[in-house]
Design an enzyme around this catalytic site. Structure first.
Site, PDB file in Angstrom:
ATOM      1  CG  ASP A   1      -7.090  -1.786  11.367  1.00  0.00           C
ATOM      2  OD1 ASP A   1      -6.478  -1.465  10.338  1.00  0.00           O
ATOM      3  OD2 ASP A   1      -7.733  -2.457  11.649  1.00  0.00           O
TER       4      ASP A   1
ATOM      5  CE  LYS B   1      -3.147   0.307   2.775  1.00  0.00           C
ATOM      6  NZ  LYS B   1      -4.203   0.022   3.524  1.00  0.00           N
TER       7      LYS B   1
ATOM      8  CG  MET C   1     -14.009  -7.961   9.734  1.00  0.00           C
ATOM      9  SD  MET C   1     -12.663  -7.373  10.994  1.00  0.00           S
ATOM     10  CE  MET C   1     -11.726  -8.494  11.080  1.00  0.00           C
TER      11      MET C   1
ATOM     12  CB  SER D   1      -7.253   7.620   9.411  1.00  0.00           C
ATOM     13  OG  SER D   1      -7.380   6.218   9.314  1.00  0.00           O
TER      14      SER D   1
ATOM     15  CB  ALA E   1     -12.406   0.183   2.939  1.00  0.00           C
ATOM     16  CB  ALA E   2     -12.984  -5.163   3.090  1.00  0.00           C
ATOM     17  CG  ASN E   3      -6.724  -3.931   5.215  1.00  0.00           C
ATOM     18  OD1 ASN E   3      -6.216  -2.576   4.012  1.00  0.00           O
ATOM     19  ND2 ASN E   3      -7.039  -2.609   5.762  1.00  0.00           N
TER      20      ASN E   3
ATOM     21  CE  LYS F   1      -3.438  -2.965   9.754  1.00  0.00           C
ATOM     22  NZ  LYS F   1      -4.299  -1.835   9.800  1.00  0.00           N
TER      23      LYS F   1
END
Length: 342
Positions: A110, A63, A233, A141, A253-255, A75
């Site tokens: 997060d 990213k 999620m 954010s 937007a989910a990872n 993370k």
């Protein structure tokens, strides 16, 4: 940098006095300190938490590289239900673990953590961003992450449909939290029809109150939509769910939206384009990088604005070379990292 590249450092954190159990994963510091949020979540097992933090931290490396910011990927996860065990003393203990890494890892918010929590963590470490403005930070954010997703969707729409006009397009937003809420606002302003799902009733109540025209649903993947926007999620797309999807575009937007990388090919075989999540959701990272570097809001917004051009460029590479969007995005990231190492 291949997907299976080794992490530089993985730290298991435990504080008996507060009950803290956390894992901090530093994937890469080639481009700069490893920045990534702290997820506070009731994982079923420590192995599940480890799997999640390793995937998330690797994604942060990519990213940051594609977003063009001088950061590496990291993370952290705190294991437990934040509504049950989150306390200032636990967050302070976690902050001390972050501090012990000497700035190689910088934390942010997060799932399960917010700016108030980051203010408390910052009592024990300077290596934290996303604090409240009253504490010298730039705040939540979520709005900037949502903006990046929205700009990515405009680029995908233009490439897929020949126009970025979302008027009348049906967008299914899965997750109405900090990012999903702001994405709904942008979509409604653009004239899109929106259907929203979330397992947290108060989040849906807020959507109903603030956006009366929005439809509440339960099965976004199976709904009749033009765009599927996963904002909760990850790992919602596997062989089964991909086969049920009716959307033409996946952009959210989910990872780690794909359970396994081969799901993208399954989507492509059905004519569905997937905008790589780590490209689309970079707005929040760009915001907190600006906080870390002392950039002003104009600089930050200009960088977020470039996300649309980046997505358009990824579409162009994929078309020209006959590869998937994920491969095109990975190449951009890996080329930048390789250049920094040479």
């Amino acid at each position: 940098m291949p997907h299976d590249s080794a992490h530089e450092r993985v730290v298991f954190c435990q504080d008996r006095d507060t009950g803290l159990r956390a894992i901090i994963a530093v994937h890469s510091t080639v481009l700069g300190p490893a920045l990534g949020g702290t997820r506070f979540y009731p994982y079923a097992s420590e192995q599940d938490a480890l799997t999640d933090v390793l995937r998330l931290s690797r994604g942060m490396t990519y990213k940051a590289a594609v977003a063009g910011v001088d950061l590496g990927g990291g993370k952290a996860v705190i294991i437990g239900d934040p509504t049950a065990i989150k306390t200032p003393t636990l967050l302070n203990a976690y902050g001390r673990f972050v501090e012990s890494l000497g700035g190689t890892y910088v934390t942010a918010g997060d799932v399960g953590t917010n700016s108030d929590d980051l203010d408390i963590i910052a009592e024990e470490t300077a290596h934290v961003v996303g604090k409240n403005t009253t504490a010298g930070g730039t705040g939540d954010s979520g709005p900037q992450t949502a903006l990046g997703v929205f700009l990515s969707l405009l680029a995908a729409a233009e490439s897929t449909w020949g126009s970025d006009d979302l008027t009348g397009k049906r967008v299914g937003v899965e997750g109405a939290g900090k990012v999903g809420y702001n994405l709904v606002a942008l979509l409604r302003e653009a004239g899109a029809e929106v259907i929203v799902s979330d397992s947290y009733a108060p989040a849906l109540d807020r959507i109903v109150t603030d956006f009366p025209g929005v439809t509440i649903g339960s099965d976004i993947i199976g709904a009749d939509v033009d765009v599927y926007a996963p904002c909760a999620m990850g790992a919602t797309l596997d062989a089964s769910s991909a086969a049920r999807l009716t959307a033409s575009i996946v952009c959210g937007a989910a990872n780690n939206q794909l359970l396994t990388p081969d799901v993208e090919a399954m989507l492509a075989a059905r004519g569905i384009v997937w905008v790589p999540d780590y490209v689309a959701n970079a707005g929040g990272l760009i915001q907190v990088e600006g906080e870390l570097r002392g950039k002003d809001s104009d600089q930050v917004m200009a960088t977020i604005g470039k996300i649309r051009d980046t997505v358009s460029g990824i579409f162009a590479i994929a078309r020209a070379e006959g590869i998937l969007l994920g491969a095109a995005a990975d190449r951009l990231a890996e080329d930048r990292i390789a250049a920094a190492q040479s």
